[in-house]
Design a protein around this motif. Structure first.
Motif, PDB file in Angstrom:
ATOM      1  N   ILE A 100      -3.560 -34.117 124.416  1.00  0.00           N
ATOM      2  CA  ILE A 100      -2.438 -34.532 125.257  1.00  0.00           C
ATOM      3  C   ILE A 100      -2.616 -33.853 126.603  1.00  0.00           C
ATOM      4  O   ILE A 100      -2.832 -32.642 126.673  1.00  0.00           O
ATOM      5  N   VAL A 149      -0.873 -32.900 130.133  1.00  0.00           N
ATOM      6  CA  VAL A 149       0.415 -32.715 130.809  1.00  0.00           C
ATOM      7  C   VAL A 149       0.163 -32.089 132.181  1.00  0.00           C
ATOM      8  O   VAL A 149      -0.952 -31.676 132.488  1.00  0.00           O
ATOM      9  N   TYR A 179      -3.889 -38.766 125.282  1.00  0.00           N
ATOM     10  CA  TYR A 179      -2.521 -39.186 125.596  1.00  0.00           C
ATOM     11  C   TYR A 179      -2.110 -38.515 126.904  1.00  0.00           C
ATOM     12  O   TYR A 179      -2.280 -37.306 127.058  1.00  0.00           O
ATOM     13  N   LEU A 192       0.954 -37.540 129.255  1.00  0.00           N
ATOM     14  CA  LEU A 192       2.401 -37.351 129.260  1.00  0.00           C
ATOM     15  C   LEU A 192       2.758 -36.540 130.501  1.00  0.00           C
ATOM     16  O   LEU A 192       2.601 -35.321 130.527  1.00  0.00           O
ATOM     17  N   ARG A 228      -0.834 -40.172 136.941  1.00  0.00           N
ATOM     18  CA  ARG A 228      -1.006 -41.222 135.940  1.00  0.00           C
ATOM     19  C   ARG A 228      -1.954 -42.314 136.455  1.00  0.00           C
ATOM     20  O   ARG A 228      -2.821 -42.791 135.737  1.00  0.00           O
ATOM     21  N   HIS A 266      -0.812 -43.945 127.468  1.00  0.00           N
ATOM     22  CA  HIS A 266       0.183 -43.355 128.367  1.00  0.00           C
ATOM     23  C   HIS A 266       1.533 -43.294 127.673  1.00  0.00           C
ATOM     24  O   HIS A 266       2.039 -44.296 127.174  1.00  0.00           O
ATOM     25  N   LEU A 267       2.095 -42.085 127.636  1.00  0.00           N
ATOM     26  CA  LEU A 267       3.401 -41.853 127.040  1.00  0.00           C
ATOM     27  C   LEU A 267       4.386 -41.581 128.173  1.00  0.00           C
ATOM     28  O   LEU A 267       4.045 -40.913 129.152  1.00  0.00           O
ATOM     29  N   TYR A 268       5.578 -42.081 128.023  1.00  0.00           N
ATOM     30  CA  TYR A 268       6.564 -41.992 129.100  1.00  0.00           C
ATOM     31  C   TYR A 268       7.849 -41.330 128.614  1.00  0.00           C
ATOM     32  O   TYR A 268       8.377 -41.700 127.570  1.00  0.00           O
ATOM     33  N   VAL A 301       8.971 -33.465 131.987  1.00  0.00           N
ATOM     34  CA  VAL A 301       8.672 -33.207 130.579  1.00  0.00           C
ATOM     35  C   VAL A 301       9.322 -31.890 130.151  1.00  0.00           C
ATOM     36  O   VAL A 301       9.959 -31.802 129.109  1.00  0.00           O
ATOM     37  N   ILE A 320      11.191 -35.547 123.530  1.00  0.00           N
ATOM     38  CA  ILE A 320       9.732 -35.357 123.525  1.00  0.00           C
ATOM     39  C   ILE A 320       9.186 -35.679 122.132  1.00  0.00           C
ATOM     40  O   ILE A 320       8.173 -36.375 121.999  1.00  0.00           O
ATOM     41  N   VAL A 323       9.080 -39.429 121.625  1.00  0.00           N
ATOM     42  CA  VAL A 323       8.007 -40.042 122.415  1.00  0.00           C
ATOM     43  C   VAL A 323       6.655 -39.825 121.715  1.00  0.00           C
ATOM     44  O   VAL A 323       5.858 -40.756 121.584  1.00  0.00           O
ATOM     45  N   LEU A 324       6.414 -38.609 121.247  1.00  0.00           N
ATOM     46  CA  LEU A 324       5.148 -38.301 120.569  1.00  0.00           C
ATOM     47  C   LEU A 324       5.053 -39.037 119.233  1.00  0.00           C
ATOM     48  O   LEU A 324       3.998 -39.569 118.890  1.00  0.00           O
TER      49      LEU A 324
END
Length: 120
Positions: free
Chosen positions: A10, A12, A56, A58, A69, A81-83, A91, A99, A102-103
Motif C-alpha cells: 500500500i 500512502v 494499492y 491510498l 495519484r 486505486h483506493l479512495y 487518510v 479506512i 476502504v481496505l
C-alpha cells in the motif's frame, strides 16, 4: 518470500497515513510513504521494486493527493486505486472504521473490530 502474503503493498503519502493504515491492518502488508511528493528517479525505483506485486494507492482526497495519484496512474497503471471519502480529506484524519472499510473493499484483511465500530 512466501507467495501470497507479502505480495501486497500500500502506498500512502505520509508517516501519519502509514500509522493509520497499519493500525487497522490484520494482514502483514508493506506500507510505503512517498512523503507527499515523489521524484521521477524514486518513482522508477519503486516501479522496479513493485514488479509482480499487488499495489494499492491510498492518498489524500486533496490537490496534492490527486497529483500523486495521476503520477502513479501513468507510471504504475496496474496499481489499484483506493479512495477515502472527500469529506475526510486526509487518510490520517479519516476515522479508522472508514479506512478499514476502504481496505476491506479491496480484499485486504483488516481487524474487524474497526468495521464493527461503525455498525454499532
Amino acid at each position: 518470500m512466501e507467495s501470497g502474503l507479502d505480495d501486497k503493498v500500500i502506498i500512502v503519502e505520509g508517516t501519519s497515513d502509514k500509522r493509520k493504515v497499519l493500525s487497522v491492518l490484520k494482514e502483514d502488508i508493506e506500507v510505503i510513504c512517498t512523503n507527499g511528493t515523489i521524484s521521477l528517479s524514486r518513482l522508477d525505483e519503486l516501479v522496479d521494486e513493485l514488479y509482480n506485486k499487488d499495489v494499492y494507492i491510498l492518498v489524500d482526497a486533496d490537490e496534492s493527493g490527486e497529483k500523486l495519484r495521476k503520477q502513479f496512474k501513468r507510471e504504475l497503471p496496474e496499481a489499484s486505486h483506493l479512495y477515502i471519502d472527500k469529506m475526510y480529506r486526509e487518510v490520517a484524519t479519516a476515522p479508522a472504521y472508514h479506512i478499514a472499510t476502504v481496505l476491506l473493499s479491496a480484499n485486504i484483511d483488516v481487524n474487524m473490530e474497526f468495521v464493527e465500530q461503525r455498525m454499532s
